[in-house]
Each structure stands twice: as C-alpha cells, then as structure tokens.
Write a protein that holds these residues in place. Structure first.
Motif, short mmCIF file in Angstrom:
data_model
loop_
_atom_site.label_atom_id
_atom_site.label_comp_id
_atom_site.label_asym_id
_atom_site.label_seq_id
_atom_site.Cartn_x
_atom_site.Cartn_y
_atom_site.Cartn_z
N LEU A 72 -21.53 86.80 -21.73
CA LEU A 72 -22.53 87.85 -21.97
C LEU A 72 -23.10 87.75 -23.39
CD1 LEU A 72 -20.79 90.87 -20.21
CD2 LEU A 72 -22.75 89.55 -19.38
N VAL A 73 -22.24 87.45 -24.36
CA VAL A 73 -22.71 87.29 -25.73
C VAL A 73 -23.66 86.10 -25.82
CG1 VAL A 73 -22.02 86.74 -28.10
CG2 VAL A 73 -20.71 88.40 -26.77
N LYS A 74 -23.30 85.02 -25.15
CA LYS A 74 -24.16 83.83 -25.13
C LYS A 74 -25.51 84.16 -24.52
CE LYS A 74 -24.32 79.04 -23.50
NZ LYS A 74 -23.59 77.97 -22.74
N ALA A 75 -25.52 84.90 -23.41
CA ALA A 75 -26.77 85.28 -22.77
C ALA A 75 -27.60 86.18 -23.67
CB ALA A 75 -26.49 85.97 -21.44
N SER A 76 -26.93 87.05 -24.42
CA SER A 76 -27.66 87.99 -25.29
C SER A 76 -28.37 87.26 -26.42
CB SER A 76 -26.70 89.03 -25.87
OG SER A 76 -25.87 88.47 -26.88
N ARG A 77 -27.89 86.08 -26.76
CA ARG A 77 -28.47 85.31 -27.85
C ARG A 77 -29.58 84.37 -27.38
NH1 ARG A 77 -22.55 83.76 -30.38
NH2 ARG A 77 -22.24 85.67 -31.61
N SER A 78 -29.79 84.31 -26.06
CA SER A 78 -30.79 83.37 -25.54
C SER A 78 -31.98 84.13 -24.95
CB SER A 78 -30.16 82.45 -24.51
OG SER A 78 -29.51 83.19 -23.48
N TYR A 79 -32.00 84.29 -23.64
CA TYR A 79 -33.16 84.89 -22.99
C TYR A 79 -32.82 86.28 -22.46
CZ TYR A 79 -34.71 80.05 -23.14
OH TYR A 79 -35.03 78.79 -23.56
N SER A 80 -33.71 87.23 -22.71
CA SER A 80 -33.46 88.61 -22.33
C SER A 80 -33.31 88.76 -20.82
CB SER A 80 -34.58 89.52 -22.83
OG SER A 80 -35.84 89.15 -22.29
N ASP A 81 -34.08 87.99 -20.04
CA ASP A 81 -33.99 88.10 -18.58
C ASP A 81 -32.62 87.67 -18.09
OD1 ASP A 81 -36.57 88.99 -18.47
OD2 ASP A 81 -37.43 87.10 -17.80
N ASP A 82 -32.07 86.61 -18.68
CA ASP A 82 -30.72 86.15 -18.30
C ASP A 82 -29.69 87.21 -18.65
OD1 ASP A 82 -31.82 83.78 -17.50
OD2 ASP A 82 -31.32 82.69 -19.33
N TYR A 83 -29.84 87.81 -19.80
CA TYR A 83 -28.90 88.83 -20.24
C TYR A 83 -28.97 90.06 -19.35
CZ TYR A 83 -26.78 92.43 -23.18
OH TYR A 83 -26.01 93.46 -23.64
N ASP A 84 -30.17 90.52 -19.09
CA ASP A 84 -30.35 91.70 -18.24
C ASP A 84 -29.76 91.48 -16.85
OD1 ASP A 84 -31.63 92.98 -20.30
OD2 ASP A 84 -33.65 92.57 -19.56
N ALA A 85 -29.98 90.29 -16.30
CA ALA A 85 -29.44 89.98 -14.97
C ALA A 85 -27.92 89.95 -14.99
CB ALA A 85 -29.99 88.64 -14.48
N ALA A 86 -27.35 89.37 -16.06
CA ALA A 86 -25.90 89.26 -16.16
C ALA A 86 -25.25 90.62 -16.35
CB ALA A 86 -25.53 88.34 -17.32
N MET A 87 -25.93 91.53 -17.02
CA MET A 87 -25.36 92.84 -17.33
C MET A 87 -25.57 93.87 -16.23
SD MET A 87 -23.79 93.13 -20.29
CE MET A 87 -24.04 94.72 -21.06
N LYS A 88 -26.54 93.67 -15.38
CA LYS A 88 -26.92 94.71 -14.42
C LYS A 88 -25.75 95.18 -13.57
CE LYS A 88 -30.15 95.87 -10.73
NZ LYS A 88 -31.28 95.40 -9.88
N LYS A 89 -24.97 94.26 -13.03
CA LYS A 89 -23.86 94.62 -12.15
C LYS A 89 -22.85 95.49 -12.89
CE LYS A 89 -21.00 91.34 -11.28
NZ LYS A 89 -20.48 90.10 -10.69
N TRP A 90 -22.50 95.07 -14.10
CA TRP A 90 -21.49 95.80 -14.86
C TRP A 90 -21.98 97.17 -15.29
CZ3 TRP A 90 -17.75 93.05 -13.44
CH2 TRP A 90 -17.76 91.65 -13.50
#
Length: 271
Positions: free
Chosen positions: A161-179
């Motif tokens: 999640l930290v890695k995604a937060s440092r890259s693309y917002s869409d990837d981060y949002d998708a990864a976080m949505k479930k949690w």
C-alpha cells in the motif's frame, strides 16, 4: 491493452463453455488452497447467463470469498488450518488472569455486537494470544451474525500500500478501497516492524506509512465501520506518535480495549 482484454475474454468464454457442458456437473479436482467446490469446479468462478442471452463469468457465491481469505492468510504467514483452529473454544483462558480477561471481553463484545458497532482491540506484549482471540471473534461474527470479515496482516499488506501511494493514485485508490469499505476488518499487528522503537515503545514512524494508516483508519472511523485491532503498542503510545490517529482508534474500540501484559505464552516453560 485491447488485445490483452480480448485474450482474457476468450479464456473466460472458453471456461464458461467448459463449465456448462450441456448441463453436466463437472467433478472438481482437489484445489491447491484446500477448498473443494462442486459448484465452480474449484475455479472460483461460475458461468451466468445475462438477460440478453450472453454468457458471462461471476464470482462463485459458494467459495470465492473463502479462497480470497485463504490467499490473504498464506501471504500473511497464517495457514488456513491455523485460522480455523483459532476459536474461542480452543483458547485456554485458565492459563492466566490476562487470558481470562481477554476471553471474557471477547464474549461480552459478541453478546452486544450490532452491525457497524464498536470495534475491539488488544494491545500489548507479544505471545499473549491477541491474534488468536481476534481471529476467533472474526469467525464468530460470520458464524453468529452472518457478517463477512476481512483479515489485514499489517506486515504483508502495508509495504504494497505504501508503494502504491508513492506511484499512481488510481492504483492506490483501488488497493485501498476494499480495506476502507468492508463491513468488518481485523488489522493484525498494527505497526509491527515499523519505525523506531526505544525501550519497547514506538517513538517514530515513516511519514508515508503513517499517512496510509491514517487514511485507512480515518475512512473507517468516519463511516462507522467495525474494526478490530491487535498491536504490541498501547493506544497511548500510538497517540504520542500521532494524536489524531490514536484518538480515533481509542474511540473506535472503547470500551472494548484491553492492555495485555504477562509472560509470553509461546515461551512458557522454557525457563
């Protein structure tokens, strides 16, 4: 990208055709995750027919979520068999006064549980049975109330999640949505192997990691979603790292929060 989508759809349509087999039931082979499902042939997917007559694939209602749980457990280091073994019945409350308090609080929390209600938290020394009790409570949520639950292994999930937060917002949002949106979430070992620790207390945490954790906790706090926590650090310690985060966690679990201390039960008898 279009060619990739076409290839995936071809595979799905082929699977759909195999699954239908003129109405025949496909006998499943033993699944790698140990979950056997006659309905989907251990694929986790079933063929459905849309209103327009076309065939599409959907998650198997009998086993898909169980397979997702098994996958998350494997990446977290807990085997599905251990997960099933962590029940309230198998937890020995006679081993210490702390163990009895933990189990009593779990039973009291379950007795008063309502959907979207107060969370549950165990904070303190490793080896006291925090994970066992919290997983047992999660299983009772599903068994007694029919509510789904998700297991979040801090050590396994946070780096991604930290890695995604440092890259693309869409990837981060998708990864976080479930949690952020699941009905019941258990966060195991909050801040495990994170930051700087002095004399057993967490004194500093990586800023990007803290931002991800606050984002997750704040979303669940604002939407009144039930969250369970276990951590080696007290809520007071977490509040000293970030007051807004610590105060939210306290409000989410109060009055079902317990500081656990005593002898590490994994080391009991070693002298």
């Amino acid at each position: 990208m279009d060619s990739m989508k076409g290839s995936v759809m071809d595979m799905i349509n082929d699977l759909a055709a195999q699954m239908k087999q003129n109405g025949k039931v496909v006998t499943p082979e033993p699944a790698k995750d140990g979950i056997d499902c006659q309905r989907c042939g251990n694929t986790g997917w079933v063929a459905i027919t849309r209103d327009d007559g076309t065939v599409a694939m959907a998650h198997c209602p009998d086993c898909f979520e169980r397979r997702q749980v098994a996958h998350r457990l494997r990446t977290s280091g807990i085997s599905p068999k251990d997960y099933e073994r962590y029940t309230l019945v198998s937890f020995d409350e006679r081993r210490s006064e702390t163990a009895k308090r933990m189990k009593d609080m779990a039973e009291a929390w379950l007795k008063g549980h309502t959907s979207g209600g107060t969370g549950f938290g165990l904070f303190g020394r490793s080896g006291m049975g925090k994970t066992h009790i919290c997983i047992a409570v999660c299983q009772e949520l599903t068994r007694r109330f029919g509510e789904p639950h998700f297991y979040f292994s801090y050590r396994a999930e946070i780096p991604n999640l930290v890695k995604a937060s440092r890259s693309y917002s869409d990837d981060y949002d998708a990864a976080m949505k479930k949690w952020k949106t699941c009905q019941n979430l258990y966060i195991d070992d909050l801040f495990k192997f994170s930051g700087r620790v002095e004399s057993g207390k967490l004194v500093a945490i990586d800023r990007d990691e803290l931002k991800v954790v606050f984002d997750l906790i704040n979303a669940r706090y604002l939407n009144h979603l039930t969250t369970l926590f276990s951590s080696e650090y007290s809520v007071g310690n977490l509040a000293r790292i970030d007051e807004a985060l610590g105060s939210r966690i306290y409000e989410m679990v109060n009055p079902y929060a317990l500081r656990v201390d005593g002898q590490n039960q994994r080391l009991a008898g070693l002298g």
